[in-house]
Write a protein that holds these residues in place. Structure first.
Motif, mmCIF file in Angstrom:
data_model
loop_
_atom_site.group_PDB
_atom_site.id
_atom_site.type_symbol
_atom_site.label_atom_id
_atom_site.label_comp_id
_atom_site.label_asym_id
_atom_site.label_seq_id
_atom_site.Cartn_x
_atom_site.Cartn_y
_atom_site.Cartn_z
ATOM 1 N N THR A 168 0.837 -1.196 0.000
ATOM 2 C CA THR A 168 0.000 0.000 0.000
ATOM 3 C C THR A 168 0.881 1.258 0.000
ATOM 4 O OG1 THR A 168 -0.083 0.208 2.393
ATOM 5 C CG2 THR A 168 -1.772 -1.198 1.348
ATOM 6 N N LYS A 169 0.251 2.376 -0.274
ATOM 7 C CA LYS A 169 0.969 3.650 -0.259
ATOM 8 C C LYS A 169 1.559 3.906 1.124
ATOM 9 C CE LYS A 169 -1.610 7.208 -0.799
ATOM 10 N NZ LYS A 169 -2.457 8.277 -1.305
ATOM 11 N N SER A 170 0.810 3.628 2.150
ATOM 12 C CA SER A 170 1.285 3.819 3.522
ATOM 13 C C SER A 170 2.490 2.941 3.828
ATOM 14 C CB SER A 170 0.177 3.514 4.522
ATOM 15 O OG SER A 170 -0.888 4.409 4.344
ATOM 16 N N GLU A 171 2.460 1.711 3.361
ATOM 17 C CA GLU A 171 3.593 0.808 3.567
ATOM 18 C C GLU A 171 4.836 1.333 2.855
ATOM 19 O OE1 GLU A 171 1.362 -3.485 4.096
ATOM 20 O OE2 GLU A 171 1.786 -2.761 2.083
ATOM 21 N N LEU A 172 4.671 1.810 1.636
ATOM 22 C CA LEU A 172 5.791 2.364 0.885
ATOM 23 C C LEU A 172 6.388 3.568 1.605
ATOM 24 C CD1 LEU A 172 7.600 2.505 -1.606
ATOM 25 C CD2 LEU A 172 5.780 3.810 -2.746
ATOM 26 N N ILE A 173 5.538 4.437 2.096
ATOM 27 C CA ILE A 173 6.012 5.617 2.834
ATOM 28 C C ILE A 173 6.791 5.186 4.071
ATOM 29 C CG2 ILE A 173 5.253 7.614 4.190
ATOM 30 C CD1 ILE A 173 2.900 7.841 2.122
ATOM 31 N N ILE A 187 10.296 3.781 3.094
ATOM 32 C CA ILE A 187 11.216 4.858 2.720
ATOM 33 C C ILE A 187 11.638 5.644 3.952
ATOM 34 C CG2 ILE A 187 11.474 6.996 1.405
ATOM 35 C CD1 ILE A 187 9.523 5.736 -0.671
ATOM 36 N N ALA A 188 10.701 5.936 4.835
ATOM 37 C CA ALA A 188 11.006 6.700 6.048
ATOM 38 C C ALA A 188 12.023 5.965 6.924
ATOM 39 C CB ALA A 188 9.732 6.975 6.830
ATOM 40 N N GLN A 189 11.931 4.648 6.984
ATOM 41 C CA GLN A 189 12.871 3.869 7.789
ATOM 42 C C GLN A 189 14.275 3.888 7.189
ATOM 43 O OE1 GLN A 189 11.189 -0.055 8.128
ATOM 44 N NE2 GLN A 189 9.492 0.644 9.401
ATOM 45 N N GLN A 239 15.458 6.290 4.959
ATOM 46 C CA GLN A 239 15.947 7.641 4.694
ATOM 47 C C GLN A 239 15.630 8.534 5.888
ATOM 48 O OE1 GLN A 239 17.759 8.239 1.916
ATOM 49 N NE2 GLN A 239 17.395 6.122 1.319
ATOM 50 N N LYS A 240 16.319 8.333 6.954
ATOM 51 C CA LYS A 240 16.016 9.015 8.212
ATOM 52 C C LYS A 240 16.265 10.521 8.153
ATOM 53 C CE LYS A 240 16.542 4.937 10.994
ATOM 54 N NZ LYS A 240 15.175 4.559 11.066
ATOM 55 N N HIS A 241 17.027 10.971 7.168
ATOM 56 C CA HIS A 241 17.292 12.406 7.046
ATOM 57 C C HIS A 241 16.126 13.168 6.411
ATOM 58 C CE1 HIS A 241 18.529 10.684 3.198
ATOM 59 N NE2 HIS A 241 18.340 11.875 2.674
ATOM 60 N N LEU A 242 15.130 12.450 5.880
ATOM 61 C CA LEU A 242 13.950 13.080 5.283
ATOM 62 C C LEU A 242 12.789 13.022 6.272
ATOM 63 C CD1 LEU A 242 14.085 11.441 1.744
ATOM 64 C CD2 LEU A 242 14.813 13.746 2.368
ATOM 65 N N SER A 243 11.987 14.079 6.272
ATOM 66 C CA SER A 243 10.825 14.081 7.165
ATOM 67 C C SER A 243 9.720 13.188 6.594
ATOM 68 C CB SER A 243 10.296 15.500 7.361
ATOM 69 O OG SER A 243 9.610 15.944 6.208
ATOM 70 N N TYR A 244 8.900 12.672 7.478
ATOM 71 C CA TYR A 244 7.785 11.812 7.070
ATOM 72 C C TYR A 244 6.858 12.563 6.118
ATOM 73 C CZ TYR A 244 4.026 8.403 7.398
ATOM 74 O OH TYR A 244 3.076 7.466 7.088
ATOM 75 N N LYS A 245 6.602 13.829 6.414
ATOM 76 C CA LYS A 245 5.705 14.636 5.567
ATOM 77 C C LYS A 245 6.276 14.815 4.163
ATOM 78 C CE LYS A 245 2.254 15.757 8.260
ATOM 79 N NZ LYS A 245 0.909 15.341 7.945
ATOM 80 N N ILE A 264 8.350 12.761 2.605
ATOM 81 C CA ILE A 264 8.247 11.470 1.925
ATOM 82 C C ILE A 264 6.818 11.223 1.476
ATOM 83 C CG2 ILE A 264 8.449 8.966 2.233
ATOM 84 C CD1 ILE A 264 10.734 9.636 4.276
ATOM 85 N N GLU A 265 5.879 11.511 2.349
ATOM 86 C CA GLU A 265 4.465 11.339 2.023
ATOM 87 C C GLU A 265 4.086 12.184 0.811
ATOM 88 O OE1 GLU A 265 0.467 11.106 4.689
ATOM 89 O OE2 GLU A 265 1.723 12.874 4.996
#
Length: 42
Positions: free
Chosen positions: A2-7, A10-12, A14-20, A22-23
């Motif tokens: 799902t889109k949520s799983e993909l986000i 990626i968040a896990q 690429q810790k230097h990027l904010s969740y928002k 990435i979303e």
């Protein structure tokens, strides 16, 4: 996947990027893919 799983994945990784950020990037990419496919120009 799902889109949520993909986000989350990626968040896990690429810790230097904010969740928002990435979303936003994932949503934008999916919207662009959908528009391109629906227009028949690919």
């Amino acid at each position: 996947m799902t889109k949520s799983e993909l986000i989350e994945i990626i968040a896990q990784k690429q810790k230097h990027l904010s969740y928002k950020d990435i979303e936003f990037a994932v949503k934008t990419m999916i919207e662009q893919m959908a528009q391109t496919l629906s227009s028949g120009v690919w």
